[in-house]
Design a protein around this motif. Structure first.
Motif, short mmCIF file in Angstrom:
data_model
loop_
_atom_site.label_atom_id
_atom_site.label_comp_id
_atom_site.label_asym_id
_atom_site.label_seq_id
_atom_site.Cartn_x
_atom_site.Cartn_y
_atom_site.Cartn_z
N LEU A 1 -3.31 8.51 4.66
CA LEU A 1 -3.25 8.99 6.04
C LEU A 1 -4.65 9.08 6.65
O LEU A 1 -4.87 8.66 7.80
CB LEU A 1 -2.57 10.35 6.07
CG LEU A 1 -2.29 10.96 7.45
CD1 LEU A 1 -1.30 10.09 8.22
CD2 LEU A 1 -1.74 12.38 7.30
N GLY A 2 -5.60 9.57 5.87
CA GLY A 2 -6.97 9.67 6.36
C GLY A 2 -7.57 8.30 6.65
O GLY A 2 -8.27 8.11 7.65
N ILE B 1 0.84 -1.21 0.00
CA ILE B 1 0.00 0.00 0.00
C ILE B 1 0.87 1.25 0.00
O ILE B 1 0.63 2.21 -0.76
CB ILE B 1 -0.94 0.01 1.21
CG1 ILE B 1 -1.95 -1.15 1.14
CG2 ILE B 1 -1.67 1.35 1.32
CD1 ILE B 1 -2.89 -1.08 -0.02
N LEU B 2 1.90 1.26 0.84
CA LEU B 2 2.78 2.43 0.93
C LEU B 2 3.61 2.59 -0.34
O LEU B 2 3.88 3.72 -0.76
CB LEU B 2 3.69 2.30 2.15
CG LEU B 2 2.97 2.35 3.51
CD1 LEU B 2 3.95 2.05 4.64
CD2 LEU B 2 2.31 3.71 3.73
N ARG B 3 4.00 1.49 -0.97
CA ARG B 3 4.78 1.59 -2.21
C ARG B 3 3.93 2.18 -3.33
O ARG B 3 4.39 3.03 -4.11
CB ARG B 3 5.31 0.22 -2.60
CG ARG B 3 6.25 0.26 -3.82
CD ARG B 3 6.97 -1.04 -4.05
NE ARG B 3 6.07 -2.11 -4.49
CZ ARG B 3 5.72 -3.14 -3.74
NH1 ARG B 3 6.19 -3.26 -2.50
NH2 ARG B 3 4.91 -4.07 -4.21
N VAL B 4 2.67 1.74 -3.43
CA VAL B 4 1.76 2.29 -4.43
C VAL B 4 1.53 3.78 -4.18
O VAL B 4 1.52 4.60 -5.10
CB VAL B 4 0.42 1.53 -4.43
CG1 VAL B 4 -0.61 2.24 -5.30
CG2 VAL B 4 0.62 0.10 -4.91
N THR B 5 1.36 4.14 -2.91
CA THR B 5 1.17 5.55 -2.55
C THR B 5 2.38 6.38 -2.95
O THR B 5 2.25 7.50 -3.47
CB THR B 5 0.94 5.67 -1.03
OG1 THR B 5 -0.16 4.85 -0.65
CG2 THR B 5 0.66 7.11 -0.65
N GLU B 6 3.55 5.82 -2.71
CA GLU B 6 4.80 6.51 -3.07
C GLU B 6 4.87 6.77 -4.57
O GLU B 6 5.20 7.88 -5.01
CB GLU B 6 5.99 5.67 -2.62
CG GLU B 6 7.34 6.18 -3.08
CD GLU B 6 8.44 5.18 -2.83
OE1 GLU B 6 9.45 5.23 -3.57
OE2 GLU B 6 8.31 4.34 -1.93
N LYS B 7 4.54 5.76 -5.38
CA LYS B 7 4.65 5.90 -6.83
C LYS B 7 3.64 6.89 -7.39
O LYS B 7 3.93 7.66 -8.30
CB LYS B 7 4.46 4.53 -7.49
CG LYS B 7 5.64 3.58 -7.28
CD LYS B 7 5.42 2.26 -8.00
CE LYS B 7 6.62 1.34 -7.86
NZ LYS B 7 6.44 0.04 -8.56
N GLY C 1 6.73 13.29 -6.98
CA GLY C 1 6.90 14.55 -7.70
C GLY C 1 5.60 15.25 -8.02
O GLY C 1 5.59 16.22 -8.78
N LYS C 2 4.49 14.77 -7.46
CA LYS C 2 3.18 15.35 -7.77
C LYS C 2 2.55 15.89 -6.49
O LYS C 2 3.20 16.08 -5.48
CB LYS C 2 2.28 14.30 -8.42
CG LYS C 2 2.89 13.67 -9.69
CD LYS C 2 2.01 12.54 -10.21
CE LYS C 2 2.65 11.85 -11.41
NZ LYS C 2 1.84 10.71 -11.88
N ALA C 3 1.25 16.08 -6.54
CA ALA C 3 0.53 16.55 -5.37
C ALA C 3 0.54 15.48 -4.28
O ALA C 3 0.78 14.30 -4.54
CB ALA C 3 -0.91 16.88 -5.76
N LEU C 4 0.26 15.91 -3.07
CA LEU C 4 0.30 15.01 -1.92
C LEU C 4 -1.05 14.35 -1.64
O LEU C 4 -1.24 13.78 -0.57
CB LEU C 4 0.77 15.78 -0.68
CG LEU C 4 2.16 16.42 -0.79
CD1 LEU C 4 2.48 17.20 0.48
CD2 LEU C 4 3.23 15.36 -1.04
N THR C 5 -1.97 14.43 -2.58
CA THR C 5 -3.32 13.88 -2.36
C THR C 5 -3.31 12.39 -2.03
O THR C 5 -4.01 11.95 -1.10
CB THR C 5 -4.21 14.13 -3.59
OG1 THR C 5 -4.25 15.53 -3.86
CG2 THR C 5 -5.63 13.63 -3.34
N PRO C 6 -2.55 11.52 -2.75
CA PRO C 6 -2.54 10.10 -2.39
C PRO C 6 -2.05 9.85 -0.96
O PRO C 6 -2.60 9.00 -0.25
CB PRO C 6 -1.58 9.48 -3.41
CG PRO C 6 -1.60 10.42 -4.56
CD PRO C 6 -1.75 11.78 -3.96
N VAL C 7 -1.05 10.61 -0.55
CA VAL C 7 -0.54 10.46 0.81
C VAL C 7 -1.61 10.87 1.82
O VAL C 7 -1.84 10.19 2.82
CB VAL C 7 0.73 11.32 1.02
CG1 VAL C 7 1.20 11.26 2.47
CG2 VAL C 7 1.83 10.84 0.09
N ALA C 8 -2.29 11.96 1.54
CA ALA C 8 -3.35 12.43 2.43
C ALA C 8 -4.48 11.41 2.52
O ALA C 8 -5.06 11.20 3.60
CB ALA C 8 -3.88 13.77 1.95
N ALA C 9 -4.80 10.77 1.40
CA ALA C 9 -5.88 9.77 1.39
C ALA C 9 -5.52 8.56 2.26
O ALA C 9 -6.35 8.07 3.05
CB ALA C 9 -6.16 9.33 -0.03
#
Length: 510
Positions: free
Chosen positions: A221-222, A201-207, A211-219
């Protein structure tokens, strides 16, 4: 394939328990990871701006990383004066800080200065530059640290079972205690798969966020915050009493007897939390009100908790009276009447080897201290009514002494890795492995009768407990206890069912 089939059969029989422990493991792991992220990422960002203090702070986090995980759990109990999930999460958080902190600091520090300068030249404030430029570019490095910490947390969380924090480690510790590989695998394999799942899950989030917006990380995290917050919306009734039990079949059986008796004769809601790794853990839980009652042995109360010695030849009544008075005086605790069985310490050998050497008593070991290798539990090796007492009372000091977990000693004896072990008189291992119990000819080991231990305030709040629990006074013979232990340890019977069947068969209730 045999052991894997046993694991699958065990899963079928313990599905409810499995899903409960899996949820506990997920919740504990995610909570620790979130705490580590919320501490390390802001701190790493700050250090990237204040590089003079970066190395000392990161060095301090590295010191935490070098502490063995089991020792860190022990420190948390002492510092927080509590057992269970809270100290486990604190210890896991401390253990996970370094990879996230170091990678956050490194990732942001290594963003190309020309890119930073260009962002500043475009009029970006420091915060906007961090959010729009530095964090997106540093995400691969930061996520690598988070992934490393996640794997560390999931693996280390299995040890949290030793301080009654639950999780898949409960299966592993039960397997070690019973020398049952199916239990060990049922805890270890899902824990490993869980670590791989979170890493995926974290690897997919990283990819997706590189270099883009932090929306996947925020999702992500939520979603993690939502999982962690779920217990806050639980409306399960809090128990009126929590009954604890040390590691092993016997304490869990007795704790469940207390449970059944109390719920049968009162309206109190009772919960059993067994699996405390040691006397110190169980007693500490009682002192800090994590549990309300647990079965303690009279000899243990006298020697380990009151730091007194039992005179050779002390009767069961004398040891109980001294222990009860001492617990009331030193800790303001009520120690109710003991049961009949006497699960005293004993030294045991393989029957064939004992016959060959002509050893029947502990004193007979004298000529063989340089030839025989004992395998003692960590607790027995350091107790006055254990190996220390053997050295003093019998004058026996073995040339080689192995220390090991209680669940490993019988197997180690059977395969010849050790020649003598400490055992409990009602242990099912004595029957299963055809051991010879050596006579304690100098009466070193005091009586060990199980009895309910609780704070005096608990008894004052529920005075009916004395009558209810004292129904077991003088009940349960050595043979009955040994047979019940055998049913749990070798027939994989549910301790709660075994306890209820004994009470029903002996007329305590229908």
């Amino acid at each position: 394939m045999g052991v894997f089939q046993e694991m699958l059969d065990l899963f079928q029989n313990r599905q409810n328990m499995f899903w409960t422990l899996l949820w506990e493991h997920i919740h504990m792991s995610l909570l620790a990871l979130l705490c580590a992220v919320f501490i390390s990422v802001p701190l790493g960002i700050y250090l990237s701006r204040k590089k003079r203090v970066a190395e000392p702070v990161i060095g301090a986090a590295a010191v935490l990383q070098t502490i063995p995980s089991l020792a860190l759990l022990g420190f948390m109990i002492l510092i927080l004066n509590e057992i269970g999930t809270f100290p486990a999460v604190v210890a896991l958080t401390a253990y996970a800080l370094l990879p996230i902190l170091r990678n956050t600091y490194t990732g942001i520090s290594e963003v190309d200065p020309a890119v930073k300068e260009a962002a500043t030249g475009m009029g970006m404030s420091s915060f906007r530059r961090l959010r729009k430029v530095e964090l997106p570019m540093a995400i691969p490095v930061i996520m690598a640290g988070i992934r490393t910490s996640m794997v560390l947390i999931v693996g280390t969380a299995t040890l949290a079972a030793l301080i009654s924090a639950g999780g898949l480690g409960d299966f592993i510790m039960t397997g070690i205690d019973r020398a049952d590989n199916a239990y060990i695998l049922l805890g270890a394999i899902p824990a490993a798969l869980l670590a791989l799942f979170f890493d995926f899950i974290l690897r997919v989030t990283e990819k997706t966020s590189k270099g883009k917006a932090l929306t996947p990380v925020a999702a992500v995290l939520g979603a993690a915050l939502l999982v962690v917050a779920l217990p806050l919306f639980s409306f399960n009734q809090k128990p009126d009493l929590v009954i604890g039990g040390k590691m092993g079949a016997e304490p869990e059986i007795i704790a469940n007897m207390y449970h059944h008796l109390i719920e049968n004769e009162t309206d109190l809601n009772v919960e059993v939390q067994s699996g405390f790794g040691s006397t110190a853990a169980a007693f500490n839980a009682l002192q800090v009100d994590e549990i309300d009652i647990y079965p303690e042995f009279t000899g243990t109360a006298l020697t380990a908790l009151l730091d007194q010695t039992a005179s050779p030849g002390s009767t069961e009544e004398e040891v109980y009276e001294r222990a009860a008075k001492g617990m009331a005086r030193e800790y303001n605790m009520a120690y109710l009447e003991p049961m009949q069985f006497n699960n005293t310490y004993a030294l045991a050998m393989r029957e064939k080897q004992a016959q060959k050497l002509g050893i029947e008593t502990i004193s007979d070991l004298g000529p063989y201290t340089d030839q025989l290798t004992p395998g003692f539990t960590f607790e027995f090796a350091n107790r006055q009514d254990g190996y220390l007492g053997i050295q003093e009372v019998y004058g026996l000091t073995f040339e080689n002494v192995e220390t090991m977990d209680a669940g490993l000693r019988a197997r180690a004896l059977e395969v010849g890795e050790v020649d003598i072990i400490d055992a409990y008189f009602t242990s099912a291992d004595i029957v299963e492995y055809n051991m010879r119990v050596l006579e304690d000819d100098k009466n070193l080991f005091p009586p060990y009768q199980g009895a309910p231990l609780m704070k005096q305030k608990t008894l004052e709040a529920h005075p009916e407990l004395e009558r209810i629990l004292n129904q077991l006074s003088g009940e349960i013979t050595n043979e009955e206890m040994q047979q019940m232990n055998y049913m749990v340890d070798y027939n994989d019977a549910d301790p709660s069912i075994v306890a209820r069947e004994y009470l029903t068969d002996n007329g305590f209730f229908d």
